[in-house]
Design an enzyme around this catalytic site. Structure first.
Site, mmCIF file in Angstrom:
data_model
loop_
_atom_site.group_PDB
_atom_site.id
_atom_site.type_symbol
_atom_site.label_atom_id
_atom_site.label_comp_id
_atom_site.label_asym_id
_atom_site.label_seq_id
_atom_site.Cartn_x
_atom_site.Cartn_y
_atom_site.Cartn_z
ATOM 1 N N LYS A 14 -15.243 -72.632 -58.775
ATOM 2 C CA LYS A 14 -16.105 -72.035 -58.498
ATOM 3 C C LYS A 14 -16.719 -73.318 -57.238
ATOM 4 O O LYS A 14 -16.490 -74.449 -57.234
ATOM 5 C CB LYS A 14 -16.665 -71.856 -59.651
ATOM 6 N N ALA A 105 -17.201 -76.860 -62.215
ATOM 7 C CA ALA A 105 -17.032 -76.342 -63.422
ATOM 8 C C ALA A 105 -15.519 -76.330 -63.789
ATOM 9 O O ALA A 105 -14.915 -75.196 -64.398
ATOM 10 C CB ALA A 105 -17.730 -74.350 -63.330
ATOM 11 N N GLY A 107 -14.424 -78.272 -66.281
ATOM 12 C CA GLY A 107 -14.506 -78.149 -67.461
ATOM 13 C C GLY A 107 -14.426 -77.170 -68.109
ATOM 14 O O GLY A 107 -13.485 -76.423 -69.374
ATOM 15 N N ASP A 141 -20.720 -71.566 -68.013
ATOM 16 C CA ASP A 141 -20.404 -71.740 -66.670
ATOM 17 C C ASP A 141 -19.195 -70.403 -66.919
ATOM 18 O O ASP A 141 -18.306 -70.375 -66.189
ATOM 19 C CB ASP A 141 -20.513 -72.921 -65.885
HETATM 20 O O1 C5P Z 1 -24.118 -74.696 -71.574
HETATM 21 P P1 C5P Z 1 -23.724 -75.334 -70.735
HETATM 22 O O2 C5P Z 1 -23.346 -76.567 -71.751
HETATM 23 O O3 C5P Z 1 -22.631 -75.536 -69.491
HETATM 24 O O4 C5P Z 1 -25.359 -76.716 -70.331
HETATM 25 C C1 C5P Z 1 -25.272 -77.544 -69.762
HETATM 26 C C2 C5P Z 1 -26.584 -78.523 -70.015
HETATM 27 O O5 C5P Z 1 -26.869 -78.446 -69.034
HETATM 28 C C3 C5P Z 1 -27.517 -78.088 -71.043
HETATM 29 O O6 C5P Z 1 -27.546 -77.889 -71.891
HETATM 30 C C4 C5P Z 1 -28.813 -77.570 -70.433
HETATM 31 O O7 C5P Z 1 -29.561 -78.743 -69.975
HETATM 32 C C5 C5P Z 1 -28.378 -77.041 -68.420
HETATM 33 N N1 C5P Z 1 -28.709 -76.212 -68.291
HETATM 34 C C6 C5P Z 1 -29.835 -75.347 -68.644
HETATM 35 N N2 C5P Z 1 -29.979 -74.183 -67.123
HETATM 36 C C7 C5P Z 1 -28.759 -73.375 -67.289
HETATM 37 C C8 C5P Z 1 -27.277 -74.031 -68.124
HETATM 38 C C9 C5P Z 1 -27.369 -75.158 -68.188
HETATM 39 O O8 C5P Z 1 -30.802 -75.961 -68.240
HETATM 40 N N3 C5P Z 1 -28.835 -72.719 -66.676
#
Ligand code: C5P
Length: 304
Positions: A14, A105, A107, A141
């Protein structure tokens, strides 16, 4: 029921056509409004029955990935097995084409593809809503690769609504060997934006995309994480400049970076831009792909 020997799933990368970020919430996440766009660069997952949960990777950068429960694909297999009340007896062989830690994205795509592959291998027939709910539990994601096409993402990015657009977008991606950390980029965003505003995708961008005016849409693509990413990796500014010189309609950092995404006028134009970027000396590797493409899907099933 015939026993399945293997399931092959393809899952797209993406790029965010817009990524607008608000102020950090009490849960440590940032509210976002984003336009996700699936591009035709795919990871391929082959799931086979196994007596234990197993994971292997091949392709670009594959040796750097963890092969245990710290990997999102592993977590996805465990989560769907637990939800369905079956043992996580699957071996996952994932071939990577999506750049690792690149803001595309990859992973998350592998985790989404694993949900689709395990659902088919174990013949669970989960509904789309069930898969989407499992995806949202795994990360921000992971829902979008199950929807594909072009879609609006809200909340942390897990609340996804399809957007019907017209026209094809030809992309060139400038890929770096070393990734950037998403949490770090969000932290720098906070430092750079002491008074954040409510995140809102430009309405003119949505209008241009639904009207099929790619040239106008390209100019309006925007990423609030671009400045934070450039502050951590200043060469990204030079890469964006090189894309501009090579004739791209527009260039943006993809997601939290470091991949830079350029819009080309056509497939032939994309090849030219990729070649020019390659000789510019500031770009390590380029990839070409067009979007939108469909969501993670089963491409082959074989039976014993
Ligand atoms: O949800 P995911 O594990 O992909 O997010 C990784 C990190 O990215 C989160 O721990 C956070 O620090 C940051 N994040 C965020 N706001 C989002 C998505 C991710 O702050 N909308």
């Amino acid at each position: 029921m015939a026993r399945i020997k293997s399931v092959e799933v393809k899952v797209p990368a993406k790029v965010n056509l817009a990524l607008k970020v608000g102020g950090i919430g009490a849960d440590g996440y940032h509210p976002i409004e984003t336009l996700f766009h699936a591009v035709g660069i795919y990871d391929t997952i082959v799931a086979t029955p196994s007596s234990v949960l197993g994971l292997e990777f091949s392709g670009e950068g594959a040796q750097s990935l963890p092969l245990n429960n710290s990997n999102l694909a592993w977590k996805a297999a465990e989560l769907i097995a637990e939800y369905a009340g079956v043992e996580p007896h699957v071996h996952l062989n994932i071939h990577k084409n999506i750049p690792i830690a690149g803001g595309m994205a990859g992973g998350s795509a592998d985790a989404a593809g694993t949900l689709v592959a395990c659902d088919a291998l174990w013949q669970l027939n989960l509904t789309r809503d069930e898969l989407m709910s499992l995806a949202a539990q795994l990360g921000s994601d992971i829902s979008f690769p199950l929807v594909g096409g072009t879609a609006i993402g809200r909340g942390r990015g897990e609340d996804v609504t399809s957007l019907l657009t017209r026209g094809e977008i030809h992309w060139v991606f400038a890929v770096s060997a070393e990734g950037l950390s998403t949490p770090k980029i969000y932290k720098v965003f906070d430092e750079m934006n002491p008074n954040p505003v409510e995140p809102k995708i430009p309405t003119d961008l949505i209008a241009a995309l639904t009207g099929g005016d790619i040239k106008t849409a390209a100019k309006m693509m925007v990423n609030d994480l671009q400045a934070p990413a450039i502050s951590q990796r200043p060469v990204l500014a030079r890469i964006l400049q090189a894309g501009d010189h090579a004739g791209a309609l527009h260039g943006i950092v993809s997601g939290s970076g470091p991949t830079c995404a350029f819009v080309a006028r056509s497939h032939a134009d994309a090849i030219n831009i990729a070649n020019e970027l390659q000789v510019s000396g500031v770009v390590e590797r380029t990839l070409i792909g067009a979007g939108p493409v469909k969501a993670a899907h089963v491409t082959e099933i074989t039976y014993f």
